[in-house]
Design an enzyme around this catalytic site. Structure first.
Site, PDB file in Angstrom:
ATOM      1  CD  GLN A 193      -1.422   0.035   3.610  1.00 59.74           C
ATOM      2  OE1 GLN A 193      -2.232  -0.883   3.596  1.00 59.74           O
ATOM      3  NE2 GLN A 193      -1.401   0.943   4.571  1.00 59.74           N
ATOM      4  N   GLY A 194       0.347   2.257  -0.666  1.00 58.59           N
ATOM      5  CA  GLY A 194       1.048   3.522  -0.754  1.00 58.59           C
ATOM      6  C   GLY A 194       0.076   4.668  -0.590  1.00 58.59           C
ATOM      7  CE1 TYR A 195      -2.125   5.801   3.836  1.00 64.64           C
ATOM      8  CE2 TYR A 195      -0.093   4.546   3.694  1.00 64.64           C
ATOM      9  CZ  TYR A 195      -1.359   4.725   4.211  1.00 64.64           C
ATOM     10  OH  TYR A 195      -1.857   3.800   5.091  1.00 64.64           O
ATOM     11  CB  ILE A 196      -2.283   9.494  -3.595  1.00 61.99           C
ATOM     12  CG1 ILE A 196      -2.320   8.178  -4.382  1.00 61.99           C
ATOM     13  CG2 ILE A 196      -2.336  10.693  -4.536  1.00 61.99           C
ATOM     14  CD1 ILE A 196      -3.656   7.898  -5.036  1.00 61.99           C
TER      15      ILE A 196
END
Length: 156
Positions: free
Chosen positions: A27-30
């Site tokens: 998971q990554g954060y924009i």
């Protein structure tokens, strides 16, 4: 309107591994700040876009949408803050509630967090013996904060 009500705890030991098979999550954060976040997550060959609002006590608004996995992987690669969070998630039932244990990898290796989602803020639940101290209100343990301040840099 989606609402998430959850508590988080440090896990001691690895007894949780006998309760479920670990599934790899990336998971990554924009975008994220202290009040809200927009993340992309991939697991089990599916992609998800999630928007979370400000926490009030142990609850906050949450909206999650399935998106094409190819697009989710591109967003992780090109649009998200680095490093991308990687973890093995173990999901199981205990005493009538769903628990999720996240065993973090990479920059956050060594951190193991358990979460329980509750039907309301006053729900009473029993914890497995291997659940340690509660970290629900500690912002260091938010996945979004682990991007900029990984567990390997914690000074407990």
């Amino acid at each position: 309107m989606g609402k998430e009500i959850e508590k988080k705890f440090i896990v001691s030991g690895d007894a949780y591994k006998s309760l479920a098979k670990g599934v790899l999550y990336r998971q990554g954060y924009i975008f994220f700040d202290k009040d809200k976040s927009v993340r992309v997550r991939v697991f089990n060959d599916k992609g998800y876009l999630t928007v979370k609002g400000t926490s009030t006590g142990i609850s906050r608004l949450e909206y999650e949408y399935e998106i094409p996995v190819g697009e989710a992987n591109e967003i992780l690669e090109y649009l998200c803050e680095k490093p991308v969070i990687e973890k093995l998630r173990y999901k199981f039932q205990f005493e009538g509630f769903t628990w999720e244990v996240d065993e973090f990898l990479g920059e956050n290796e060594g951190l193991v967090i358990a979460e329980i989602e509750l039907p309301d803020e006053n729900a009473v639940f029993k914890k497995p013996d291997w659940i340690g101290r509660e970290v629900t209100g500690d912002p260091r343990y938010l996945n979004s904060n682990l991007v900029k301040n990984p567990y390997k840099n914690f000074k407990e």
